[in-house]
Design a protein around this motif. Structure first.
Motif, short mmCIF file in Angstrom:
data_model
loop_
_atom_site.label_atom_id
_atom_site.label_comp_id
_atom_site.label_asym_id
_atom_site.label_seq_id
_atom_site.Cartn_x
_atom_site.Cartn_y
_atom_site.Cartn_z
N ASP A 58 0.82 -1.22 0.00
CA ASP A 58 0.00 0.00 0.00
C ASP A 58 0.85 1.27 0.00
OD1 ASP A 58 -2.51 -1.03 -0.24
OD2 ASP A 58 -3.06 -0.80 1.86
N GLU A 59 1.97 1.22 0.72
CA GLU A 59 2.85 2.39 0.82
C GLU A 59 3.73 2.57 -0.41
OE1 GLU A 59 5.16 1.79 4.33
OE2 GLU A 59 3.39 1.43 5.56
N ASN A 60 4.14 1.47 -1.02
CA ASN A 60 5.11 1.54 -2.11
C ASN A 60 4.83 0.45 -3.14
OD1 ASN A 60 7.31 2.08 -3.68
ND2 ASN A 60 8.83 1.67 -2.10
N PRO A 61 3.79 0.56 -3.93
CA PRO A 61 3.41 -0.53 -4.84
C PRO A 61 4.44 -0.83 -5.93
CG PRO A 61 2.05 1.40 -5.22
CD PRO A 61 2.86 1.68 -4.00
N ASP A 62 5.24 0.15 -6.29
CA ASP A 62 6.23 -0.08 -7.36
C ASP A 62 7.48 -0.80 -6.87
OD1 ASP A 62 4.63 1.10 -9.29
OD2 ASP A 62 5.41 3.10 -8.84
N ASN A 63 7.78 -0.68 -5.58
CA ASN A 63 8.99 -1.31 -5.04
C ASN A 63 8.73 -1.78 -3.61
OD1 ASN A 63 11.65 -2.17 -5.09
ND2 ASN A 63 12.44 -0.22 -4.35
N PHE A 64 7.69 -2.60 -3.43
CA PHE A 64 7.30 -3.03 -2.09
C PHE A 64 8.22 -4.12 -1.54
CE2 PHE A 64 5.09 -6.00 -4.81
CZ PHE A 64 5.08 -7.19 -4.10
N THR A 65 8.21 -4.27 -0.24
CA THR A 65 8.96 -5.33 0.42
C THR A 65 7.99 -6.26 1.12
OG1 THR A 65 9.26 -4.00 2.42
CG2 THR A 65 11.01 -3.90 0.78
N VAL A 66 8.42 -7.49 1.30
CA VAL A 66 7.61 -8.51 1.97
C VAL A 66 8.11 -8.63 3.40
CG1 VAL A 66 6.98 -10.96 1.91
CG2 VAL A 66 7.29 -9.70 -0.23
N HIS A 67 7.19 -8.84 4.34
CA HIS A 67 7.55 -9.03 5.75
C HIS A 67 8.61 -10.11 5.83
CE1 HIS A 67 7.25 -10.26 9.93
NE2 HIS A 67 6.59 -9.14 10.17
N PRO A 68 9.69 -9.91 6.59
CA PRO A 68 10.80 -10.88 6.64
C PRO A 68 10.39 -12.30 6.99
CG PRO A 68 11.41 -8.85 7.76
CD PRO A 68 9.96 -8.72 7.40
N GLU A 69 9.44 -12.48 7.91
CA GLU A 69 9.00 -13.83 8.28
C GLU A 69 8.26 -14.50 7.12
OE1 GLU A 69 9.41 -15.78 11.03
OE2 GLU A 69 10.78 -14.30 11.85
N VAL A 70 7.47 -13.72 6.40
CA VAL A 70 6.73 -14.26 5.25
C VAL A 70 7.71 -14.61 4.14
CG1 VAL A 70 4.96 -13.77 3.53
CG2 VAL A 70 4.67 -12.96 5.88
N GLU A 71 8.67 -13.74 3.91
CA GLU A 71 9.69 -14.00 2.88
C GLU A 71 10.46 -15.28 3.19
OE1 GLU A 71 13.54 -11.93 0.75
OE2 GLU A 71 12.26 -10.71 2.04
N ALA A 72 10.87 -15.45 4.45
CA ALA A 72 11.60 -16.65 4.85
C ALA A 72 10.74 -17.90 4.67
CB ALA A 72 12.07 -16.52 6.29
N ALA A 73 9.45 -17.81 5.01
CA ALA A 73 8.56 -18.96 4.87
C ALA A 73 8.40 -19.34 3.40
CB ALA A 73 7.19 -18.66 5.48
N ILE A 74 8.22 -18.36 2.54
CA ILE A 74 8.08 -18.64 1.12
C ILE A 74 9.33 -19.33 0.60
CG2 ILE A 74 7.92 -17.57 -1.17
CD1 ILE A 74 6.08 -15.44 0.16
N LYS A 75 10.49 -18.81 0.96
CA LYS A 75 11.76 -19.41 0.51
C LYS A 75 11.93 -20.82 1.05
CE LYS A 75 14.31 -15.15 -0.25
NZ LYS A 75 15.41 -14.29 0.21
N ASP A 76 11.58 -21.04 2.33
CA ASP A 76 11.73 -22.36 2.94
C ASP A 76 10.82 -23.39 2.29
OD1 ASP A 76 13.63 -21.37 4.67
OD2 ASP A 76 12.31 -21.35 6.44
N PHE A 77 9.56 -23.03 2.08
CA PHE A 77 8.63 -23.96 1.44
C PHE A 77 9.04 -24.24 0.00
CE2 PHE A 77 6.06 -23.29 5.12
CZ PHE A 77 5.20 -24.38 5.19
#
Length: 70
Positions: free
Chosen positions: A30-49
């Motif tokens: 919502d704050e930065n749609p062109d260059n947004f970041t993913v919550h670190p825990e969510v990013e780690a989960a996606i990478k792990d799975f």
């Protein structure tokens, strides 16, 4: 969200819900749609799975998170 990525070993699938929480809680889309970041825990989960060859189900706009991370 704490320890979400640790569940990759004990869970069979990662389900990311859609709707507004994706844009405000799981990322800063919502704050930065062109260059947004993913919550670190969510990013780690996606990478792990993904590295464990386990399915990742992304509903609605949650596909944006998976696309950003992978």
């Amino acid at each position: 969200l704490r320890a979400l990525h640790a569940q990759a070993k004990s869970q069979e699938v990662l389900l990311l819900p859609g709707r507004g929480g994706v844009q405000t809680v799981l990322s800063n889309f919502d704050e930065n749609p062109d260059n947004f970041t993913v919550h670190p825990e969510v990013e780690a989960a996606i990478k792990d799975f993904h590295s464990s060859n386990k399915p990742i189900l992304a509903c609605g706009n949650a596909v944006l998170l998976v696309a950003r991370v992978l």
